[in-house]
Design a protein around this motif. Structure first.
Motif, PDB file in Angstrom:
ATOM      1  N   ASP A   1       0.809  -1.414  -0.055  1.00 31.52           N
ATOM      2  CA  ASP A   1      -0.064  -0.059  -0.016  1.00 31.52           C
ATOM      3  C   ASP A   1       0.735   1.322   0.000  1.00 31.52           C
ATOM      4  OD1 ASP A   1       0.883  -0.584   2.611  1.00 31.52           O
ATOM      5  OD2 ASP A   1      -0.770   0.252   3.579  1.00 31.52           O
TER       6      ASP A   1
ATOM      7  N   ALA B   1      -4.510  -0.210  -0.837  1.00 32.26           N
ATOM      8  CA  ALA B   1      -4.190  -1.461  -0.182  1.00 32.26           C
ATOM      9  C   ALA B   1      -4.742  -2.617  -0.921  1.00 32.26           C
ATOM     10  CB  ALA B   1      -4.272  -1.635   1.420  1.00 32.26           C
TER      11      ALA B   1
ATOM     12  N   LEU C   1      -4.081  -5.620  -1.729  1.00 32.66           N
ATOM     13  CA  LEU C   1      -4.127  -7.144  -1.004  1.00 32.66           C
ATOM     14  C   LEU C   1      -5.108  -6.952   0.092  1.00 32.66           C
ATOM     15  CD1 LEU C   1      -0.297  -8.318  -1.452  1.00 32.66           C
ATOM     16  CD2 LEU C   1      -2.395  -8.652  -2.850  1.00 32.66           C
ATOM     17  N   ALA C   2      -5.445  -5.856   0.457  1.00 26.99           N
ATOM     18  CA  ALA C   2      -6.346  -5.707   1.857  1.00 26.99           C
ATOM     19  C   ALA C   2      -8.054  -5.878   1.204  1.00 26.99           C
ATOM     20  CB  ALA C   2      -6.114  -4.480   2.411  1.00 26.99           C
TER      21      ALA C   2
ATOM     22  N   PRO D   1     -10.711  -8.005  -0.672  1.00 27.87           N
ATOM     23  CA  PRO D   1     -11.143  -9.609  -0.994  1.00 27.87           C
ATOM     24  C   PRO D   1     -10.950  -9.839  -2.842  1.00 27.87           C
ATOM     25  CG  PRO D   1     -12.692  -8.814   0.961  1.00 27.87           C
ATOM     26  CD  PRO D   1     -11.690  -7.521   0.487  1.00 27.87           C
TER      27      PRO D   1
ATOM     28  N   GLY E   1      -5.802 -14.687   3.222  1.00 23.57           N
ATOM     29  CA  GLY E   1      -6.631 -13.755   3.597  1.00 23.57           C
ATOM     30  C   GLY E   1      -6.900 -12.593   2.395  1.00 23.57           C
ATOM     31  N   PRO E   2      -7.582 -11.418   2.529  1.00 24.12           N
ATOM     32  CA  PRO E   2      -8.277 -11.360   3.865  1.00 24.12           C
ATOM     33  C   PRO E   2      -9.467 -12.085   3.872  1.00 24.12           C
ATOM     34  CG  PRO E   2      -8.465  -9.627   2.083  1.00 24.12           C
ATOM     35  CD  PRO E   2      -7.616 -10.604   1.578  1.00 24.12           C
ATOM     36  N   GLY E   3     -10.054 -12.344   5.068  1.00 29.27           N
ATOM     37  CA  GLY E   3     -11.142 -13.280   5.082  1.00 29.27           C
ATOM     38  C   GLY E   3     -11.372 -14.585   4.343  1.00 29.27           C
ATOM     39  N   ASN E   4     -10.306 -15.087   4.343  1.00 28.25           N
ATOM     40  CA  ASN E   4     -10.340 -16.291   3.315  1.00 28.25           C
ATOM     41  C   ASN E   4     -10.548 -16.247   1.873  1.00 28.25           C
ATOM     42  OD1 ASN E   4      -9.059 -18.346   4.876  1.00 28.25           O
ATOM     43  ND2 ASN E   4     -11.102 -19.461   5.244  1.00 28.25           N
TER      44      ASN E   4
ATOM     45  N   LYS F   1      -3.910  -8.077   9.950  1.00 24.54           N
ATOM     46  CA  LYS F   1      -4.011  -9.414   8.721  1.00 24.54           C
ATOM     47  C   LYS F   1      -4.392 -10.544   9.229  1.00 24.54           C
ATOM     48  CE  LYS F   1      -0.406 -11.773   5.801  1.00 24.54           C
ATOM     49  NZ  LYS F   1       0.679 -12.072   5.265  1.00 24.54           N
ATOM     50  N   GLN F   2      -4.749 -11.468   8.334  1.00 28.20           N
ATOM     51  CA  GLN F   2      -5.374 -12.933   8.612  1.00 28.20           C
ATOM     52  C   GLN F   2      -4.306 -13.479   9.215  1.00 28.20           C
ATOM     53  OE1 GLN F   2      -8.318 -14.590   6.043  1.00 28.20           O
ATOM     54  NE2 GLN F   2      -7.320 -16.601   6.599  1.00 28.20           N
TER      55      GLN F   2
ATOM     56  N   ARG G   1      -6.623   1.164   5.523  1.00 28.76           N
ATOM     57  CA  ARG G   1      -7.286  -0.021   4.930  1.00 28.76           C
ATOM     58  C   ARG G   1      -5.976  -0.968   4.833  1.00 28.76           C
ATOM     59  NH1 ARG G   1     -12.496  -0.175   4.819  1.00 28.76           N
ATOM     60  NH2 ARG G   1     -12.212  -2.538   4.382  1.00 28.76           N
ATOM     61  N   GLY G   2      -5.170  -0.569   4.611  1.00 25.84           N
ATOM     62  CA  GLY G   2      -3.776  -1.418   4.374  1.00 25.84           C
ATOM     63  C   GLY G   2      -3.583  -2.291   5.827  1.00 25.84           C
ATOM     64  N   SER G   3      -4.303  -1.756   6.970  1.00 23.96           N
ATOM     65  CA  SER G   3      -3.771  -2.611   8.026  1.00 23.96           C
ATOM     66  C   SER G   3      -4.394  -3.932   8.001  1.00 23.96           C
ATOM     67  CB  SER G   3      -4.613  -1.855   9.272  1.00 23.96           C
ATOM     68  OG  SER G   3      -4.452  -0.643   9.411  1.00 23.96           O
ATOM     69  N   LEU G   4      -5.297  -4.088   7.108  1.00 20.26           N
ATOM     70  CA  LEU G   4      -5.957  -5.374   6.931  1.00 20.26           C
ATOM     71  C   LEU G   4      -4.946  -6.462   6.625  1.00 20.26           C
ATOM     72  CD1 LEU G   4      -9.294  -4.349   5.398  1.00 20.26           C
ATOM     73  CD2 LEU G   4      -8.986  -5.632   7.628  1.00 20.26           C
ATOM     74  N   ILE G   5      -3.723  -5.967   5.852  1.00 19.05           N
ATOM     75  CA  ILE G   5      -2.558  -6.901   5.551  1.00 19.05           C
ATOM     76  C   ILE G   5      -1.303  -6.634   6.619  1.00 19.05           C
ATOM     77  CG2 ILE G   5      -3.499  -7.752   3.362  1.00 19.05           C
ATOM     78  CD1 ILE G   5      -1.969  -5.255   2.196  1.00 19.05           C
TER      79      ILE G   5
ATOM     80  N   VAL H   1     -10.222 -15.886  10.593  1.00 19.18           N
ATOM     81  CA  VAL H   1     -10.933 -15.812   9.388  1.00 19.18           C
ATOM     82  C   VAL H   1     -12.222 -14.870   9.728  1.00 19.18           C
ATOM     83  CG1 VAL H   1     -12.547 -17.197   7.572  1.00 19.18           C
ATOM     84  CG2 VAL H   1     -10.239 -17.845   8.225  1.00 19.18           C
TER      85      VAL H   1
ATOM     86  N   SER I   1     -11.188 -11.160  10.238  1.00 20.02           N
ATOM     87  CA  SER I   1     -10.649 -10.619   8.969  1.00 20.02           C
ATOM     88  C   SER I   1     -11.850 -10.347   8.124  1.00 20.02           C
ATOM     89  CB  SER I   1      -9.681 -11.519   8.361  1.00 20.02           C
ATOM     90  OG  SER I   1      -9.485 -10.998   7.093  1.00 20.02           O
ATOM     91  N   ARG I   2     -12.675 -11.420   7.974  1.00 23.85           N
ATOM     92  CA  ARG I   2     -13.871 -11.234   7.090  1.00 23.85           C
ATOM     93  C   ARG I   2     -14.700  -9.911   7.348  1.00 23.85           C
ATOM     94  NH1 ARG I   2     -16.239 -16.844   6.504  1.00 23.85           N
ATOM     95  NH2 ARG I   2     -14.310 -17.011   4.849  1.00 23.85           N
TER      96      ARG I   2
ATOM     97  N   CYS J   1     -12.805  -6.704   6.771  1.00 25.41           N
ATOM     98  CA  CYS J   1     -12.571  -5.925   5.429  1.00 25.41           C
ATOM     99  C   CYS J   1     -13.936  -5.885   4.770  1.00 25.41           C
ATOM    100  CB  CYS J   1     -11.830  -7.327   4.797  1.00 25.41           C
ATOM    101  SG  CYS J   1     -12.633  -8.570   4.319  1.00 25.41           S
TER     102      CYS J   1
END
Lengths: 274, 304, 442
Positions: free
Chosen positions: B138, B157, B159-160, B162, B248-251, C205-206, C258-262, C406, C409-410, C413
């Protein structure tokens, strides 16, 4: 290509394709030459400082040399073993009267498609029973199995193209079958053997899944596993990863540049003419 | 000895010799490929949980497979895998065709062009994955720089998200393996006799018409083969997900081989993980059989 | 030129190299030799130390005081998940090459239940255990027996830009809504000045760290992940849902990128040390890094505080840290224990604290004048350690953790996702796991 327009279109397309093929990796090379401060600068900088810090750090601090040696050893041994075994098998399949040739080739093709997870568990058990987890032979044996289909297919194609009369002449000259293979056929098929060796080597150099499972000991890991696990709990060393990636890739780039013709013919021969 | 008998003996000797030469190859394949597959199928009928040895390892029949059908994460991984396979193979076939046409032109610098286009194929998948992960990051990613320049606030970002995360995994695969598809198609191109093109040209067909009416039909076998090879390989995607996203994210990027790996090697559900692995195997085999039936004529003609 | 001729020397060279390496490697692998120079060898599976010099000094001390023993280290990857895979593989293998190993704080139940870790009750009397933080000792206990000794301790902490808060005469936030308010105000000012600036950097991140971060939000809202008695999943209860919804709606994409999600620890820390974030949730190691002028643009401007809580709740930080255990397959458990006892002893813990800045696991060291003189920030950390909250304890922890990862993360995101139904679906799967591990109870 006759008209100027066609030529221009061709070079435009070729330029674009070449750019997209090379640019991502060049970016990693550039990254590996940056300084510690600029590698994660926001926004990123385009030009590197030309520092070799990350190479030094990857070798001295992350054991890159060990990964390189492990990879050379594993890929080299795999290539030698696979090619020896595949040569024998391909000779039998291509040049001897044998029932079930099609079946054997079909089975080998199927092996090339087996998903790694369905093999990994039992292979792990076998190696455990032999005490060969975290040993070079423990990784080489599955690699030989996985690269045999590729090797046998390419060599079979190659052997089939040699003239039928060769062995006949050799047998009449008093050679036995073994000598006919060793003295007559093998020298003639050197280009095919070489092609297969390149492809097997590249496969073994790049393989990740089995290396991850079998080589859990940091001192035995190959380059792909080493690079995948550079990241620590508290560190994300992008510079070192880029440097190690460059080191892992340059031999392959050199091989592609030197042996491009063999690779092209090998891959397409194995695929089409088989 | 009568000549016929001698011939029979020599034929028998040749057979023995041939099987002798094949033996090492067959030994390896049997020990490290066929036995493990059979063993995985066997294990998938048991409940084996490493963390709970007290449960023993009872035979449970098809229970693992029934659970699999009701496991929402497994079904999501199946859907992601299918999406990945469909998108990546189609894109690779299309780009492979373009690459093959480029590689086929007789121009100066052709071998350099071919080498340049081949390099992505030779790069280790782990390196490819790390590289794309870095490009898509990002704050310091090349992609954001290319799209938004110095406007850091607009950086995304990738890859953040889905959707984009799965797209990124597909893109990395397409980047790496299009040239492999291209090589197979190139081999097909080279089997088209030049006279066919000449004849069409004399009939007044333009470049596009010649491509559609001469080149494409003649390429069918090569395209079918490229499709077969790429599909088989795409079903087994693992390295890209392991390095780029860990599912991820969220599978959203979890795929079957990665899910099976997690179950078996991280969580210690050996029987259930084996069932996931057998599912991947069955899928690959089923799809390749369908292809073989569907493209039988195209592939067969080529082999003959 | 004949390509075979070109290739032959190349292949020959490779083979020769391979042979050389294979021969050079003919000595038995690490641990094969049980005794070296008459000493009993203790094989210690560890990760690459951040502080190699301090380890050298500690090991030298051990070898000097224990003439019959020698420690041989096997270095694994410094990532909890990868290290877990490595270590459990060796243990599944009943490897004799493992005597002592490091365990992440969530592993003892799994290692105990699988029969990999040796119960230490015979060596480690309750009187000695009392010297360590109770939360850490509890994490090492499973079904009434103790399986590990705490080597170091970690908890989540809030790091903040002291300069930016002081300029506005603000104290570090005590509640999460306060944190959001402060973050928004500073972000608006910085954006007005044309600077890219974020309010909050965390790990979403997951992966395992997500469980820690979210556990802290849920506990500080008065919620729980699981009922400690029955093991029932409580994620779908209103307080747990409220905490997750707060992170999704107030933090994600607003004061946290939002990048914090990874992001894992390194990415979030990078944002903070580049001077691009007001707050950072991280582990104690971030204190030293962010105050090191070589690595940080904000050195000297960093403050540290306990994590905030929701109004009416109480701040709780996730317990982390590494434990030392003995393999059930070790041939020298007494020697192994001597090593563990040494490393977790008061003088060695003190050495790691003073020279390495590493948080000791013995409580009384937080009142030791020498320790506090060398590392004054440890006083603040000690208060957090005393309040640390453990992650759920179960022998199926890797599976439980993945379900939690999971779900969180779900939930984070996708701003449109229906939280209660996501939570219920996660709970169904978690309750199944709990039922399995209950079935296995003796």
């Amino acid at each position: 290509m006759r008209s100027r327009g066609q030529k221009a279109a061709f070079w435009l397309a070729a330029g674009l394709a070449g750019f997209f093929s090379l640019a991502p990796f060049l970016w990693f090379v550039i990254t590996s030459l940056k300084s510690q401060g600029s590698v994660t600068a926001i926004p990123p900088t385009l030009l590197p400082e030309g520092s070799l810090h990350f190479y030094w750090s990857a070798f001295a601090g992350y054991g890159l040399l060990g990964f390189v040696l492990n990879s050379l050893l594993v890929a080299g041994l795999t290539t030698a073993l696979t090619i020896s075994i595949a040569t024998l098998a391909a000779y039998a399949l291509a040049r001897l009267r044998l029932r079930g040739t099609g079946l054997v080739l079909g089975l080998l093709l199927a092996v090339g498609m087996f998903p790694q997870t369905s093999l990994a568990g039992p292979v792990w058990r076998i190696l455990q029973a032999l005490g060969w987890l975290n040993t070079y032979q423990g990784l080489v044996l599955p690699y030989v199995t996985l690269t045999l289909p590729l090797g046998v297919w390419i060599l079979t194609t190659f052997f089939k193209e040699l003239p039928r009369e060769l062995e006949g002449a050799a047998l009449i000259d008093g050679c036995n079958r073994w000598q006919a293979l060793w003295r007559v056929i093998l020298p003639l098929s050197a280009p095919g053997v070489f092609t297969a060796a390149i492809l097997v080597f590249i496969y073994a150099w790049n393989e990740f899944f089995f290396a991850l499972l079998i080589m859990s000991d940091r001192a035995r890991q190959t380059l792909p596993v080493g690079i995948a696990l550079f990241q620590g709990q508290y560190t994300m060393p992008w510079g070192e990863i880029a440097a190690a990636s460059t080191v892992a890739t340059l031999p392959l780039v050199a091989m592609v540049l030197l042996f491009q013709k063999r690779i092209v013919s090998g891959l397409s021969a194995g695929a089409i003419k088989g | 000895m009568r000549p016929a008998a001698r011939k029979a003996a020599s034929l028998g000797g040749e057979r023995v010799f041939a099987w002798g030469l094949l033996a090492p190859c067959l030994f390896f394949v049997a020990l490290f490929a066929f036995y493990p597959i059979a063993r995985s199928m066997f294990l998938s009928l048991y409940r084996i949980i490493l963390g709970l040895p007290r449960l023993g390892d009872p035979f449970v029949g098809l229970a693992n497979y029934l659970r699999l059908a009701q496991d929402p994460e497994a079904m999501l991984a199946l859907a992601n895998t299918c999406l990945f396979v469909a998108a990546s193979t189609l894109l690779e076939l299309g780009l492979g065709l373009i690459i093959a046409l480029l590689m086929d032109q007789a121009v100066r610098g052709r071998s350099l062009l071919r080498a340049a286009l081949l390099i992505p194929w030779a790069i280790p998948t782990v390196v490819t994955s790390q590289m794309w992960r870095f490009i898509m990051s990002d704050n310091y990613g090349l992609l954001n720089l290319a799209l938004f320049g110095g406007d850091v606030a607009a950086y995304r970002a990738w890859l953040a998200d889905p959707f984009w995360a799965l797209a990124a995994v597909i893109l990395a695969d397409v980047w790496k393996t299009s040239s492999f598809a291209g090589l197979i198609i190139l081999a097909g191109l080279q089997t088209i006799p030049a006279e066919l093109h000449e004849a069409a040209r004399i009939d007044g067909a333009g470049a596009l018409r010649r491509f559609i009416h001469v080149t494409l039909p003649a390429l069918r076998p090569a395209l079918a083969l490229a499709l077969l090879f790429r599909t088989m390989d795409a079903f087994r995607v693992f390295d890209l997900v392991f390095v780029m996203t860990q599912g991820g994210p969220g599978n959203a990027t979890n795929v079957l081989q990665f899910y099976g790996y997690q179950k078996m090697f991280a969580e210690g559900f050996l029987g259930y993980g084996a069932a996931v692995a057998v599912l991947v195997f069955a899928l690959v085999m089923a799809v390749s059989l369908v292809y073989l039936v569907f493209f039988r004529r195209a592939l067969f003609r080529e082999a003959a | 030129m004949n390509p075979f001729r070109a290739g032959l020397p190349w292949i020959a060279a490779l083979l020769a190299l391979a042979l050389c390496l294979a021969c050079g490697d003919s000595s038995p692998p690490a641990g094969g030799a049980e005794r070296a120079g008459g000493r009993i060898v203790i094989n210690f599976v560890t990760w690459k130390p951040n502080l190699p010099e301090v380890w050298q000094e500690a090991l030298a001390g051990f070898h000097a005081s224990h003439p019959g023993l020698a420690v041989r280290r096997q270095i694994g990857p410094h990532s909890s998940t990868a290290f877990h895979d490595l270590l459990t593989q060796k243990l599944k293998n009943r490897s004799r090459e493992v005597d002592v190993f490091l365990m992440d704080v969530v592993w003892p139940p799994e290692f105990a239940s699988a029969g990999w870790a040796l119960p230490l009750d015979a060596y480690f009397p309750p009187r000695e255990r009392a010297a360590f933080f109770p939360a850490a000792m509890e994490a090492n206990t499973f079904a009434g027996k103790v399986y590990g000794a705490p080597f170091n301790i970690d908890t989540g902490m809030l790091f903040y830009r002291r300069d930016l808060l002081a300029a506005r005469k603000w104290r570090p936030p005590e509640t999460w809504p306060q944190l959001v308010e402060q973050a928004r105000a500073v972000m608006a000012d910085e954006a007005g000045a044309g600077r890219y600036f974020q309010g909050y950097a965390g790990q979403f991140k997951q992966y395992e760290g997500l469980v820690c971060d979210m556990l802290e939000f849920i506990l500080s809202a008065g919620g729980r992940i699981m009922d400690p008695e029955t093991g029932r999943c409580l994620l779908a209860e209103p307080r747990a849902l409220k905490a997750v919804a707060f992170v999704r709606e107030q933090l994600m994409g607003r004061v946290a990128p939002r990048g914090s999600l990874i992001y894992q620890e390194p990415e979030s820390l990078a944002l903070f040390v580049q001077g691009r974030a007001l707050f950072l949730r991280s582990w104690p190691y971030a204190w030293q890094v962010s105050n090191d002028p070589q690595k940080s643009k904000v050195a000297g401007k960093v403050g540290m505080a306990p994590l905030p809580h929701f109004p009416g709740g109480q701040g709780r930080a996730a317990l982390g840290g590494w434990q030392m255990g003995i393999s059930a397959y070790s041939r020298h458990p007494e020697a192994a224990w001597a090593f563990i006892k040494y490393v977790t002893s008061r003088p060695v813990q003190k050495l790691f604290a003073i020279k390495g800045g590493r948080a000791p696991t013995r409580r009384d060291l937080y009142e030791d004048p020498e320790v506090l003189a060398a590392q004054p920030h440890l006083a603040e950390m000690g208060r957090s350690f005393a309040q640390a909250a453990a992650r759920p304890r179960t022998p199926l922890y890797p599976a439980l953790s993945r379900l939690l990862q999971v779900y969180f993360s779900r939930a984070l995101c996708d701003p449109q996702a229906d939280l209660p139904s996501l939570a219920q679906s996660a709970c169904r799967q978690i309750d199944e796991l709990t039922a399995l591990s209950r079935e296995a109870r003796p």
